[in-house]
Design a protein around this motif. Sequence first.
Motif, PDB file in Angstrom:
ATOM      1  N   PHE A  34       0.879  -1.174   0.000  1.00  0.00           N
ATOM      2  CA  PHE A  34       0.000   0.000   0.000  1.00  0.00           C
ATOM      3  C   PHE A  34       0.909   1.214   0.000  1.00  0.00           C
ATOM      4  O   PHE A  34       1.404   1.602   1.057  1.00  0.00           O
ATOM      5  N   ILE A  37       3.886   1.092   2.350  1.00  0.00           N
ATOM      6  CA  ILE A  37       3.751   0.016   3.339  1.00  0.00           C
ATOM      7  C   ILE A  37       3.727  -1.344   2.655  1.00  0.00           C
ATOM      8  O   ILE A  37       2.963  -1.555   1.713  1.00  0.00           O
ATOM      9  N   ALA A  39       2.463  -4.721   3.262  1.00  0.00           N
ATOM     10  CA  ALA A  39       1.588  -5.433   4.193  1.00  0.00           C
ATOM     11  C   ALA A  39       1.853  -6.932   4.150  1.00  0.00           C
ATOM     12  O   ALA A  39       1.798  -7.607   5.170  1.00  0.00           O
ATOM     13  N   PRO A  58       1.443 -10.726  15.497  1.00  0.00           N
ATOM     14  CA  PRO A  58       1.105  -9.496  16.218  1.00  0.00           C
ATOM     15  C   PRO A  58       0.253  -8.554  15.371  1.00  0.00           C
ATOM     16  O   PRO A  58       0.132  -8.760  14.165  1.00  0.00           O
ATOM     17  N   ASN A  59      -0.308  -7.532  15.978  1.00  0.00           N
ATOM     18  CA  ASN A  59      -1.116  -6.553  15.252  1.00  0.00           C
ATOM     19  C   ASN A  59      -0.319  -5.977  14.086  1.00  0.00           C
ATOM     20  O   ASN A  59       0.857  -5.669  14.218  1.00  0.00           O
ATOM     21  N   GLY A  60      -0.992  -5.876  12.953  1.00  0.00           N
ATOM     22  CA  GLY A  60      -0.344  -5.295  11.779  1.00  0.00           C
ATOM     23  C   GLY A  60       0.545  -6.274  11.033  1.00  0.00           C
ATOM     24  O   GLY A  60       1.255  -5.889  10.105  1.00  0.00           O
ATOM     25  N   ALA A  61       0.499  -7.559  11.402  1.00  0.00           N
ATOM     26  CA  ALA A  61       1.355  -8.542  10.740  1.00  0.00           C
ATOM     27  C   ALA A  61       0.923  -8.799   9.293  1.00  0.00           C
ATOM     28  O   ALA A  61       1.722  -9.248   8.479  1.00  0.00           O
ATOM     29  N   GLY A  62      -0.354  -8.532   8.996  1.00  0.00           N
ATOM     30  CA  GLY A  62      -0.830  -8.733   7.630  1.00  0.00           C
ATOM     31  C   GLY A  62      -1.841  -9.850   7.491  1.00  0.00           C
ATOM     32  O   GLY A  62      -2.141 -10.293   6.381  1.00  0.00           O
ATOM     33  N   LYS A  63      -2.415 -10.291   8.609  1.00  0.00           N
ATOM     34  CA  LYS A  63      -3.355 -11.413   8.574  1.00  0.00           C
ATOM     35  C   LYS A  63      -4.642 -11.034   7.824  1.00  0.00           C
ATOM     36  O   LYS A  63      -5.094 -11.767   6.929  1.00  0.00           O
ATOM     37  N   THR A  64      -5.201  -9.899   8.190  1.00  0.00           N
ATOM     38  CA  THR A  64      -6.430  -9.476   7.520  1.00  0.00           C
ATOM     39  C   THR A  64      -6.163  -9.188   6.045  1.00  0.00           C
ATOM     40  O   THR A  64      -6.993  -9.475   5.176  1.00  0.00           O
ATOM     41  N   THR A  65      -4.981  -8.647   5.765  1.00  0.00           N
ATOM     42  CA  THR A  65      -4.619  -8.399   4.367  1.00  0.00           C
ATOM     43  C   THR A  65      -4.632  -9.703   3.581  1.00  0.00           C
ATOM     44  O   THR A  65      -5.114  -9.761   2.446  1.00  0.00           O
ATOM     45  N   TYR A  74      -8.377  -7.203  -2.097  1.00  0.00           N
ATOM     46  CA  TYR A  74      -7.100  -6.568  -2.437  1.00  0.00           C
ATOM     47  C   TYR A  74      -6.437  -7.321  -3.579  1.00  0.00           C
ATOM     48  O   TYR A  74      -6.416  -8.551  -3.603  1.00  0.00           O
ATOM     49  N   GLN A 106     -13.211  -9.166  10.571  1.00  0.00           N
ATOM     50  CA  GLN A 106     -12.705  -8.805  11.890  1.00  0.00           C
ATOM     51  C   GLN A 106     -13.559  -7.709  12.536  1.00  0.00           C
ATOM     52  O   GLN A 106     -13.967  -7.820  13.677  1.00  0.00           O
ATOM     53  N   GLU A 197     -10.581 -13.343  13.505  1.00  0.00           N
ATOM     54  CA  GLU A 197     -10.763 -13.057  14.923  1.00  0.00           C
ATOM     55  C   GLU A 197     -12.212 -13.218  15.389  1.00  0.00           C
ATOM     56  O   GLU A 197     -12.816 -12.278  15.887  1.00  0.00           O
ATOM     57  N   HIS A 230      -6.285 -14.041  18.141  1.00  0.00           N
ATOM     58  CA  HIS A 230      -5.268 -13.635  19.105  1.00  0.00           C
ATOM     59  C   HIS A 230      -5.323 -14.473  20.390  1.00  0.00           C
ATOM     60  O   HIS A 230      -4.396 -14.445  21.179  1.00  0.00           O
TER      61      HIS A 230
HETATM   62  N1  LIG Z   1      -6.265  -0.657   2.815  1.00  0.00           N
HETATM   63  C1  LIG Z   1      -5.067  -0.407   3.374  1.00  0.00           C
HETATM   64  N2  LIG Z   1      -4.383   0.717   3.073  1.00  0.00           N
HETATM   65  C2  LIG Z   1      -3.194   0.959   3.620  1.00  0.00           C
HETATM   66  N3  LIG Z   1      -2.587   0.172   4.510  1.00  0.00           N
HETATM   67  C3  LIG Z   1      -3.209  -0.957   4.857  1.00  0.00           C
HETATM   68  C4  LIG Z   1      -4.470  -1.309   4.326  1.00  0.00           C
HETATM   69  N4  LIG Z   1      -4.862  -2.490   4.859  1.00  0.00           N
HETATM   70  C5  LIG Z   1      -3.880  -2.859   5.701  1.00  0.00           C
HETATM   71  N5  LIG Z   1      -2.883  -1.941   5.705  1.00  0.00           N
HETATM   72  C6  LIG Z   1      -1.635  -2.030   6.472  1.00  0.00           C
HETATM   73  O1  LIG Z   1      -1.104  -3.300   6.266  1.00  0.00           O
HETATM   74  C7  LIG Z   1      -0.535  -3.801   7.476  1.00  0.00           C
HETATM   75  C8  LIG Z   1      -1.153  -5.121   7.819  1.00  0.00           C
HETATM   76  O2  LIG Z   1      -2.484  -4.902   8.250  1.00  0.00           O
HETATM   77  P1  LIG Z   1      -3.506  -6.069   8.600  1.00  0.00           P
HETATM   78  O3  LIG Z   1      -4.807  -5.445   8.872  1.00  0.00           O
HETATM   79  O4  LIG Z   1      -3.449  -7.082   7.548  1.00  0.00           O
HETATM   80  O5  LIG Z   1      -2.889  -6.645   9.943  1.00  0.00           O
HETATM   81  P2  LIG Z   1      -3.449  -7.769  10.896  1.00  0.00           P
HETATM   82  O6  LIG Z   1      -2.428  -8.817  10.974  1.00  0.00           O
HETATM   83  O7  LIG Z   1      -4.804  -8.185  10.484  1.00  0.00           O
HETATM   84  O8  LIG Z   1      -3.516  -7.006  12.267  1.00  0.00           O
HETATM   85  P3  LIG Z   1      -4.585  -7.106  13.461  1.00  0.00           P
HETATM   86  O9  LIG Z   1      -4.157  -8.235  14.330  1.00  0.00           O
HETATM   87  O10 LIG Z   1      -4.461  -5.796  14.156  1.00  0.00           O
HETATM   88  O11 LIG Z   1      -5.916  -7.309  12.856  1.00  0.00           O
HETATM   89  C9  LIG Z   1      -0.759  -2.740   8.536  1.00  0.00           C
HETATM   90  O12 LIG Z   1       0.418  -1.969   8.633  1.00  0.00           O
HETATM   91  C10 LIG Z   1      -1.864  -1.907   7.983  1.00  0.00           C
HETATM   92  O13 LIG Z   1      -1.764  -0.579   8.410  1.00  0.00           O
END
Ligand SMILES: Nc1ncnc2c1ncn2[C@@H]1O[C@H](COP(=O)(O)OP(=O)(O)OP(=O)(O)O)[C@@H](O)[C@H]1O
Lengths: 274, 361
Positions: A34, A37, A39, A58-65, A74, A106, A197, A230
Motif C-alpha cells: 500500500f 507500506i 503489508a 502481532p497486530n499489523g502482521a498482515g493477517k487481515t490483508t 485486495y 474482523q 478473529e 489472538h
Molecule cells: N487498505 C489499506 N491501506 C493501507 N494500509 C493498509 C491497508 N490495509 C492494511 N494496511 C496495512 O497493512 C498492514 C497489515 O495490516 P492487517 O490489517 O493485515 O494486519 P493484521 O495482521 O490483520 O492485524 P490485526 O491483528 O491488528 O488485525 C498494517 O500496517 C496496515 O496498516
Amino acid sequence: MANPRGATGTVEFVNTTDSANVPLLDVSDVTVKFGGIVALDGLSFSIDRGTICGLIGPNGAGKTTMFNVVSRIYEPTSGTVKYEGRDLLAVPAHGIAHLGIARTFQNLALFPTMTLLENVMVGAHSQGSVGVWRAIARIGAARENRRIRDWSGDLLAQLGLARFAHVPAAGLPFGTLKRLEIARALAARPRFLLMDEPAAGLTHSEVDELGDTVLQIRRDFDLTVLLVEHHMSMVMRISDKVVAMEFGRKISEGTPDQVRNDPKVVAAYLGADA
Amino acid sequence: MWKIHEGSARHWMIRLLGVAVLAFVVVWIPTQMSSSRIGQVTDAFILMIAAMSLNLVLGFTGQISIGHSAFFGVGGYTAAILIKDHGWSPGYTFYVAAVVAFVVGCVVALPALRIRGIYLALVTLAVAVLFPTLVRWKKLAWLTEGSMGIDSVRYEDVPVWPILGELKGREGRAVFMFWLGLIIVIVTYLVCRGIVKSRFGRALVAIRDNETAAAVMGVNLTTTKVLVFGVSAALCALAGVLSTLKSGVITPDGQYVTLLGSIVFLLVMIVGGAGTLWGPIVGGLVYVLLDNTTRDIGTNDSGILGTLFGWADQSPATLILGLVLVIIMFAAPYGLVGLAKRLSRKVVVVIPRPAGTAKPS
Ligand SMILES: Nc1ncnc2c1ncn2[C@@H]1O[C@H](COP(=O)(O)OP(=O)(O)OP(=O)(O)O)[C@@H](O)[C@H]1O
Ligand SMILES: [Mg+2]
C-alpha cells in the motif's frame, strides 16, 4: 456454478472434493503493498483439505490483508493464489462465494438495516438463481425465497440466534453479531471458511464455547478453516497446523506445539504486547 | 397491543380490508370528482411512478441519482416522436419508451460502478442538466423540434374500454388518463415489489448497507447496479410517457424534464419514505395535495403562508416540502410511511412466520 439444491431437512453438507493430494489453498510468494507500506512480503503457505489452519501474528502482521487477498478485495502486487489447483486471482470478487469460499470480518461487515434472518439470506446469495427478470415476472422467486429462508432460519438456530431472527442487526451486542457473521458465512454452503478473529470481544468461557462451535461446524459442514485469532489457547487447541506471521512474512509454520515453542514466534510476541 | 401472525386469517382480513378501502377510494375519484380534480390525481400518479423508480436506485440500492428527470424526458420524447412522426398508437409507445430508457439507464449507471456519494450525485446532476440542452440542440431539431417541443400528442379519441363505458370530450379524456395512470402505478408497484422481495432485491439492500460484504456474498456489483439503473430508468420513462399523453405536449422546459423534476422526485420519495414500497405513493399524494392547496398563495398574498411564501412566483409546494423534508429527516428517517409503521406498531404487531424447517420450541 450456483448450487440450487432443494430445501433439506437439516443443515447438512455435500462433499464435492476430488483430487485429494492438491492442497485446498496454495498461497505462494504473495506481496501486497500500500504505497510505501509492505503489508505482505513474499508470503507462502498452503492449507490441506479438511484441516483447521491457525494464522497468528502481532497486530499489523498482515493477517487481515491475507484474507482480503483470498476474497479478492485486495489485488496483490505479485504472487499467486491457487484454490483447488485453480488460479484464484483470475476470479472476480463476486465469484469467490460461488467457488465455496466464505469469510467473516474482523470488524464486522454486516448489513445493519436488515434483520439477522435477512443478513443470513444474503449470505446464501450464491445458493440462489433469481435475477431481476425472474423477480419481476415472479418465476420461481417465491419458492426460492422459502427455501433460502428456511435454510437461513436453521442456521440461525444452530448458532443460537433464532430468537433474534427478526431483529435488525444494528444495535445488537458485538458478540451476537460475531456469531451472525459465522451464520452468514455458512449460508453459502462453503467448503473453505476464513474466520478473522471470531473470538474478539468474548469472555473466557465464551471463547472456549466458540472453539467448540468451530470444531462442530467443521465436522457438520465438512469445512476447511483458516482461523485468525489472538486467543492463543483457542488457536492452539483446535488448529491442526499453525502459521505465524510478522511484518507480512511467515516466521514459523508447523503443529501448534512446534510454533508455540519456536524462538522466533516467542520473540515476535514478546516484542509486541500480546 | 394486538398481535397477529403473518399469514393468519386475521392478517389476511386486515390486508383485504386495506385493499377494499383503497379500491373504493380509487373508484370513487373518477366517478365523483370534477375532471380537473381527476387530473390532479393523475398528476399524483405520475409523481408516484417516477418516485417509485427513483426509490429502486436510491432508496433500496443507495446509489444517488439526480438524473431521473432525464429518464422522464426520454420517455416523454420517445412517445411524442413515435406518435407525431411515425403515427404510432399511444398505447404501444410505453413499451418502446421503457426499452429506450432501459438502455439509457444502463449507460448512466456506468459511472456508478466506480464512484459513489457526492461524486455520483454530480455526474447524474450533469445528466439532468444535459438532457434539456441536448433536446434544444439545433442539430437534433429534426427529431425534437428544439425549444418549441412537440405538441398535440394526445390520444385523438381515447380508446374504448368496455368496462369504462363511453368516454367523451375533456371529461372522458381525464377519466381515461386516470385509469391508464392507475394501471401503470400498479404495474410499477408490482415490479418494485417483485424486485424488493427477491434475491435480487436483497442484493440491492446489501449493496446499500455494505458493498464489500455484498460482493463477498457473491453479489455481482457491476451487473446488479447496471440492471437496477436500467429498470429504474424504464419505469421513470413510463411516467414521462403518461405525462406527455396527459398534457399533450413535451418541451425541454417541461415541468419534470428539467433538473427541477429530479429534485421533486427526490423530495417525494424521501418525504414518503425512502426504501419503503409505499413511500413514493404516499409522497406523491402529499406533494400534489400540497401543491394544489398552496398554489394560490403567491397571488393571494394573505394569511401566514402568504407572508411566508408570497414572494415565490411559483407554487411554493417544493419549498414547503423542502422544509417538511428537513423536519422529517430528523423525526422520521424512513419518511411518512416509516413514521406510520412505527406508530402502528404500538397498536398492531405482525409476528413474522417462523423461519426454518425445525419446529419452533
Ligand atoms: N487498505 C489499506 N491501506 C493501507 N494500509 C493498509 C491497508 N490495509 C492494511 N494496511 C496495512 O497493512 C498492514 C497489515 O495490516 P492487517 O490489517 O493485515 O494486519 P493484521 O495482521 O490483520 O492485524 P490485526 O491483528 O491488528 O488485525 C498494517 O500496517 C496496515 O496498516
Ligand atoms: Mg486483522
